[in-house]
Design a protein around this motif. Sequence first.
Motif, PDB file in Angstrom:
ATOM      1  N   THR A 199      51.787  26.499  64.067  1.00 24.55           N
ATOM      2  CA  THR A 199      52.782  25.785  64.875  1.00 24.55           C
ATOM      3  C   THR A 199      52.094  24.746  65.749  1.00 24.55           C
ATOM      4  N   ARG A 200      50.944  25.142  66.278  1.00 23.23           N
ATOM      5  CA  ARG A 200      50.140  24.229  67.104  1.00 23.23           C
ATOM      6  C   ARG A 200      48.682  24.369  66.701  1.00 23.23           C
ATOM      7  N   GLY A 201      47.889  23.420  67.136  1.00 30.88           N
ATOM      8  CA  GLY A 201      46.473  23.453  66.817  1.00 30.88           C
ATOM      9  C   GLY A 201      46.199  22.921  65.424  1.00 30.88           C
ATOM     10  N   SER A 202      44.945  23.011  65.007  1.00 31.22           N
ATOM     11  CA  SER A 202      44.570  22.442  63.710  1.00 31.22           C
ATOM     12  C   SER A 202      43.531  23.310  63.016  1.00 31.22           C
ATOM     13  N   LEU A 203      43.549  23.229  61.680  1.00 28.29           N
ATOM     14  CA  LEU A 203      42.592  23.955  60.852  1.00 28.29           C
ATOM     15  C   LEU A 203      41.791  22.942  60.048  1.00 28.29           C
ATOM     16  N   HIS A 204      40.470  23.059  60.098  1.00 25.58           N
ATOM     17  CA  HIS A 204      39.595  22.134  59.381  1.00 25.58           C
ATOM     18  C   HIS A 204      38.797  22.921  58.346  1.00 25.58           C
ATOM     19  N   ARG A 205      38.860  22.478  57.096  1.00 21.02           N
ATOM     20  CA  ARG A 205      38.127  23.123  56.008  1.00 21.02           C
ATOM     21  C   ARG A 205      37.196  22.102  55.378  1.00 21.02           C
ATOM     22  N   ALA A 206      35.941  22.460  55.174  1.00 20.61           N
ATOM     23  CA  ALA A 206      34.982  21.542  54.568  1.00 20.61           C
ATOM     24  C   ALA A 206      35.437  21.163  53.163  1.00 20.61           C
ATOM     25  N   SER A 207      35.124  19.957  52.760  1.00 18.12           N
ATOM     26  CA  SER A 207      35.565  19.427  51.479  1.00 18.12           C
ATOM     27  C   SER A 207      35.087  20.301  50.322  1.00 18.12           C
ATOM     28  N   GLY A 208      36.024  20.640  49.435  1.00 16.50           N
ATOM     29  CA  GLY A 208      35.674  21.378  48.228  1.00 16.50           C
ATOM     30  C   GLY A 208      35.468  22.870  48.410  1.00 16.50           C
ATOM     31  N   VAL A 209      35.634  23.375  49.619  1.00 15.38           N
ATOM     32  CA  VAL A 209      35.405  24.803  49.869  1.00 15.38           C
ATOM     33  C   VAL A 209      36.591  25.622  49.339  1.00 15.38           C
ATOM     34  N   SER A 210      36.284  26.653  48.548  1.00 15.33           N
ATOM     35  CA  SER A 210      37.335  27.519  47.998  1.00 15.33           C
ATOM     36  C   SER A 210      37.558  28.719  48.915  1.00 15.33           C
ATOM     37  N   VAL A 211      38.823  29.077  49.058  1.00 11.93           N
ATOM     38  CA  VAL A 211      39.206  30.212  49.907  1.00 11.93           C
ATOM     39  C   VAL A 211      40.082  31.150  49.084  1.00 11.93           C
ATOM     40  N   GLY A 212      39.760  32.437  49.099  1.00 11.98           N
ATOM     41  CA  GLY A 212      40.563  33.434  48.392  1.00 11.98           C
ATOM     42  C   GLY A 212      40.886  34.588  49.308  1.00 11.98           C
ATOM     43  N   MET A 213      42.070  35.178  49.113  1.00 12.79           N
ATOM     44  CA  MET A 213      42.518  36.224  50.036  1.00 12.79           C
ATOM     45  C   MET A 213      43.064  37.435  49.292  1.00 12.79           C
ATOM     46  N   LEU A 214      42.650  38.620  49.715  1.00 14.73           N
ATOM     47  CA  LEU A 214      43.246  39.883  49.278  1.00 14.73           C
ATOM     48  C   LEU A 214      44.251  40.282  50.346  1.00 14.73           C
ATOM     49  N   ALA A 215      45.542  40.182  50.014  1.00 10.91           N
ATOM     50  CA  ALA A 215      46.594  40.499  50.972  1.00 10.91           C
ATOM     51  C   ALA A 215      46.752  42.007  51.132  1.00 10.91           C
ATOM     52  N   GLN A 216      47.496  42.408  52.163  1.00 12.08           N
ATOM     53  CA  GLN A 216      47.707  43.835  52.403  1.00 12.08           C
ATOM     54  C   GLN A 216      48.450  44.498  51.260  1.00 12.08           C
ATOM     55  N   GLU A 217      49.427  43.800  50.701  1.00 10.38           N
ATOM     56  CA  GLU A 217      50.235  44.357  49.621  1.00 10.38           C
ATOM     57  C   GLU A 217      50.022  43.532  48.361  1.00 10.38           C
ATOM     58  N   SER A 218      49.889  44.221  47.233  1.00  9.74           N
ATOM     59  CA  SER A 218      49.706  43.539  45.953  1.00  9.74           C
ATOM     60  C   SER A 218      51.033  43.525  45.205  1.00  9.74           C
ATOM     61  N   HIS A 219      51.471  42.355  44.801  1.00  7.92           N
ATOM     62  CA  HIS A 219      52.745  42.228  44.088  1.00  7.92           C
ATOM     63  C   HIS A 219      52.505  41.568  42.732  1.00  7.92           C
ATOM     64  N   PHE A 220      52.952  42.230  41.688  1.00  4.37           N
ATOM     65  CA  PHE A 220      52.857  41.684  40.342  1.00  4.37           C
ATOM     66  C   PHE A 220      54.276  41.562  39.795  1.00  4.37           C
ATOM     67  N   ASP A 221      54.930  40.479  40.150  1.00  7.28           N
ATOM     68  CA  ASP A 221      56.335  40.282  39.775  1.00  7.28           C
ATOM     69  C   ASP A 221      56.458  39.932  38.294  1.00  7.28           C
ATOM     70  N   ASP A 222      57.484  40.498  37.668  1.00  4.22           N
ATOM     71  CA  ASP A 222      57.845  40.175  36.286  1.00  4.22           C
ATOM     72  C   ASP A 222      56.738  40.491  35.280  1.00  4.22           C
ATOM     73  N   VAL A 223      55.826  41.386  35.625  1.00 10.93           N
ATOM     74  CA  VAL A 223      54.765  41.751  34.674  1.00 10.93           C
ATOM     75  C   VAL A 223      54.684  43.266  34.515  1.00 10.93           C
ATOM     76  N   ASP A 224      55.742  43.984  34.886  1.00 14.71           N
ATOM     77  CA  ASP A 224      55.690  45.438  34.874  1.00 14.71           C
ATOM     78  C   ASP A 224      55.326  46.007  33.506  1.00 14.71           C
ATOM     79  N   ASP A 225      55.791  45.323  32.435  1.00 16.72           N
ATOM     80  CA  ASP A 225      55.528  45.834  31.097  1.00 16.72           C
ATOM     81  C   ASP A 225      54.184  45.363  30.541  1.00 16.72           C
ATOM     82  N   GLU A 226      53.550  44.431  31.248  1.00 14.37           N
ATOM     83  CA  GLU A 226      52.244  43.933  30.812  1.00 14.37           C
ATOM     84  C   GLU A 226      51.154  44.920  31.202  1.00 14.37           C
ATOM     85  N   THR A 227      50.111  44.992  30.386  1.00 12.77           N
ATOM     86  CA  THR A 227      48.997  45.868  30.717  1.00 12.77           C
ATOM     87  C   THR A 227      48.138  45.229  31.804  1.00 12.77           C
TER      88      THR A 227
END
Length: 562
Positions: free
Chosen positions: A427-455
């Motif tokens: 809402t306020r403030g700013s976030l600065h990320r270095a060019s080309g830096v990749s960010v990945g996140m493991l969320a608290q809950e894992s959701h696999f929508d529409d793939v229930d029948d997939e292995t």
Amino acid sequence: MSKNSAHLSVDGISKTFPHRRVFTDITFAVPYRDRMGIIGENGSGKTTLLQVLAGELESDAGTVNVFTAHDTTHPVGLLHQEPPFDATMTVPQVLEASVAHLRQAEADVHTAAEALAYGPHDQAVVDRYTKALDRAEQLGVWDIDARTETTIAGLGLKTVDREHTIGALSGGQRARLAMASLLLSAPEVLLLDEPTNHLDDAAIRYLGTVIANWHGPVLIVSHDRAFLDETVLSILDLDPAPRPYALGAAEDELTTLGVTRFTGTYSDYFQARHDARQRWQHQYAEEQAQLKRLRAAVDEHQVVGHEDWQPRTEVRGAQKFYADRNAKVVARRVNDARARLAELEARQIVKPPKPLTFQGLTAAMQQDHQAGDIDQPILRADDVEVVNRLGSTSITISSSDKVLITGANGSGKSTLLQVFAGSLNPTRGSLHRASGVSVGMLAQESHFDDVDDETASAVYAQAVRPDLTERVPLSTFGLLHPRDEHRPVATLSVGQQRRLALAILLADPPEVLLLDEPTNHLSLTLVTELEASIEHYPGAVVIATHDRWLRNHWQGHQLHLG
């Protein structure tokens, strides 16, 4: 709350789903006021066992019995990993539904008292009043309102708007409301499935006090090592226990009928299990060496002395005498070796099976992947704020930093990670990320929508880059057993689904790895292995957690949110 001698008895229960056998012939008992921790790898059947004990699932065989000193409408209460409330219900409606049977017991006393006023000499009326009063006192109905307020405050829900619907609450608030609902319903047997997932330190302390004073048996499934050590008096291990003497069985069949029961804390049990496996490995190595010696004696030493041996005398009788004696000695020694070999082979122990072991956060990285020589800032938050979710926060994260974010429920830990991940704008403030830096996140809950029948393997292949599918297969990480890789995602446990989400994230390791409550839903073994691998990750790792064990052993930077 009632004070009685309730206890739980489980006799020979088994459960099989279409895709797999969960557990077989489990027998144990939990006496009055015992507190048992249930542990095991993800998918070993911990949640399924609790659902069978609660009567929500029917076992294929065996019986579950709850013995109480009086009749009760709530013999067993289960805390679900996913709160079972209707999204349109309000907080007061949930709380009142939890104590409805207590309100009814209180109303029964008033009704019986009115009848007694009109028929004080009617023995049936007197008996009905006495029974209603006794039941109300056992259930503790006179302090329902006070207990409700204490529970709400103890679990950190006092500031939640009581008129909010369940759908408007955060995941953590719903989970804590589910806990409050269960505790207020006052069941005889308390079943808790991952109770500390959404609790801060104050709420965990409150829950520990409640459990210590609970009036009946308590069974706890938890990844929280500190909580288990503080609360449980015994351990029930559901992991398949290999049978050292199951000669000829396939590795996935090396299981005992039943479970491992241990009296003491989780730390005590962990050490005892480690020592037992060390003894097994030592005994196996010694037996294999002995078997090798005996086989050599049978196969190679068929004669006594030199193969070109000849008797010293040329007299024919002497030749025969020495030849017969030599044959008898050889036969006796070979027969003795064969007998010892046959006996040892019949009772030999099997090789200890290789446990499923997490290969680390860097399992998918190339061997020549190294951290940069220069530790430079790659992510910076300047006075970042999200209204009603995160107060003004500033932090700079360098390329190899390991940062632990702590704080009470509602302080904004998950929100800050979402801002870092780019899935939420401040809402306020700013976030600065270095060019080309990749960010990945493991969320608290894992959701696999529409793939229930997939292995699981199919979902993994669809989620990662095509060029990684062959180079980094799902088996790379040691997160899922080979047999589970080919099961539909819908049949995997919550913990196994989170393992799959972690594997997808690590297939192409990001330069900034964000882990939101990484110990939730994961087995104790994996939690320990995951924590040990954090320091070796060549990129930055930012973790938000309530886990006291992780916090107490943390060696990196810390950011506490007020």
